[in-house]
Motif scaffolding. Structure first.
Motif, PDB file in Angstrom:
ATOM      1  N   UNK A 193     -16.219 -84.324  33.246  1.00  0.00           N
ATOM      2  CA  UNK A 193     -17.239 -85.030  32.460  1.00  0.00           C
ATOM      3  C   UNK A 193     -16.676 -86.255  31.710  1.00  0.00           C
ATOM      4  N   UNK A 194     -15.465 -86.157  31.182  1.00  0.00           N
ATOM      5  CA  UNK A 194     -14.861 -87.297  30.474  1.00  0.00           C
ATOM      6  C   UNK A 194     -14.603 -88.451  31.429  1.00  0.00           C
ATOM      7  N   UNK A 195     -14.148 -88.155  32.649  1.00  0.00           N
ATOM      8  CA  UNK A 195     -13.904 -89.208  33.638  1.00  0.00           C
ATOM      9  C   UNK A 195     -15.229 -89.815  34.104  1.00  0.00           C
ATOM     10  N   UNK A 196     -16.261 -89.020  34.254  1.00  0.00           N
ATOM     11  CA  UNK A 196     -17.578 -89.536  34.638  1.00  0.00           C
ATOM     12  C   UNK A 196     -18.068 -90.537  33.606  1.00  0.00           C
ATOM     13  N   UNK A 197     -17.942 -90.189  32.355  1.00  0.00           N
ATOM     14  CA  UNK A 197     -18.375 -91.076  31.283  1.00  0.00           C
ATOM     15  C   UNK A 197     -17.611 -92.397  31.333  1.00  0.00           C
ATOM     16  N   UNK A 198     -16.311 -92.355  31.551  1.00  0.00           N
ATOM     17  CA  UNK A 198     -15.505 -93.573  31.615  1.00  0.00           C
ATOM     18  C   UNK A 198     -15.826 -94.397  32.858  1.00  0.00           C
TER      19      UNK A 198
ATOM     20  N   UNK B 168     -19.833-102.832  33.706  1.00  0.00           N
ATOM     21  CA  UNK B 168     -19.277-104.179  33.563  1.00  0.00           C
ATOM     22  C   UNK B 168     -19.303-104.962  34.875  1.00  0.00           C
ATOM     23  N   UNK B 169     -19.548-104.294  36.002  1.00  0.00           N
ATOM     24  CA  UNK B 169     -19.536-104.950  37.309  1.00  0.00           C
ATOM     25  C   UNK B 169     -20.927-105.441  37.668  1.00  0.00           C
ATOM     26  N   UNK B 170     -20.998-106.664  38.195  1.00  0.00           N
ATOM     27  CA  UNK B 170     -22.285-107.269  38.532  1.00  0.00           C
ATOM     28  C   UNK B 170     -22.827-106.780  39.868  1.00  0.00           C
TER      29      UNK B 170
ATOM     30  N   UNK C 123     -20.427 -84.678  40.701  1.00  0.00           N
ATOM     31  CA  UNK C 123     -21.125 -84.735  39.415  1.00  0.00           C
ATOM     32  C   UNK C 123     -21.898 -86.040  39.223  1.00  0.00           C
ATOM     33  N   UNK C 124     -22.581 -86.490  40.273  1.00  0.00           N
ATOM     34  CA  UNK C 124     -23.419 -87.675  40.178  1.00  0.00           C
ATOM     35  C   UNK C 124     -22.695 -89.001  40.398  1.00  0.00           C
ATOM     36  N   UNK C 125     -21.410 -88.967  40.669  1.00  0.00           N
ATOM     37  CA  UNK C 125     -20.646 -90.191  40.935  1.00  0.00           C
ATOM     38  C   UNK C 125     -20.376 -90.269  42.431  1.00  0.00           C
TER      39      UNK C 125
ATOM     40  N   UNK D 250     -18.680 -94.526  34.429  1.00  0.00           N
ATOM     41  CA  UNK D 250     -19.986 -95.156  34.190  1.00  0.00           C
ATOM     42  C   UNK D 250     -19.854 -96.340  33.220  1.00  0.00           C
ATOM     43  N   UNK D 251     -19.010 -96.190  32.203  1.00  0.00           N
ATOM     44  CA  UNK D 251     -18.788 -97.282  31.252  1.00  0.00           C
ATOM     45  C   UNK D 251     -18.190 -98.492  31.966  1.00  0.00           C
TER      46      UNK D 251
END
Length: 108
Positions: free
Chosen positions: A6-11, A18-20, A57-59, A13-14
């Motif tokens: 979960x911590x890696x998923x959050x990062x 930033x990517x266009x 996990x959704x990624x 997504x963050x």
């Protein structure tokens, strides 16, 4: 199978925010290099025809065919400490590691 905490998923997504390029997916790759012989490389790229697509996990994760054997069973985590944040690789295929934790070898 690759697992992302979960911590890696959050990062992830963050960082992706930033990517266009909305077609870019999270790329996990292994390349020659580092003290132990192989290094992890993370990026956001559009998938190629030869890539393998995974979901955890959704990624959505893309992996090139030559990296798959080194990454099977990997758990990707993310943690922060006083020195900053970093992804952590828990790889059952790695037999030896460099002190930095990002370089590894799958043979002794």
């Amino acid at each position: 199978m690759i697992t992302i905490s979960p911590a890696a998923i959050q990062e992830i997504r963050r960082l992706k925010a930033k990517f266009a390029n909305p077609e870019a997916l999270f790329r996990l790759q292994v390349e020659p290099g580092g003290c132990s012989g192989l290094i992890y490389k993370l990026n956001f790229d559009p998938p190629t025809q030869s890539d393998r697509l995974y979901e955890s996990n959704g990624i959505n994760i893309v992996i090139d065919p030559s990296s798959v054997e080194h990454l099977n069973g990997l758990t990707l985590d993310y943690s922060e400490d006083l020195m900053g944040g970093a992804f952590r690789f828990h790889n059952p295929n790695a037999l030896t590691f460099c002190g930095c934790g990002n370089s590894f070898a799958t043979t002794a």
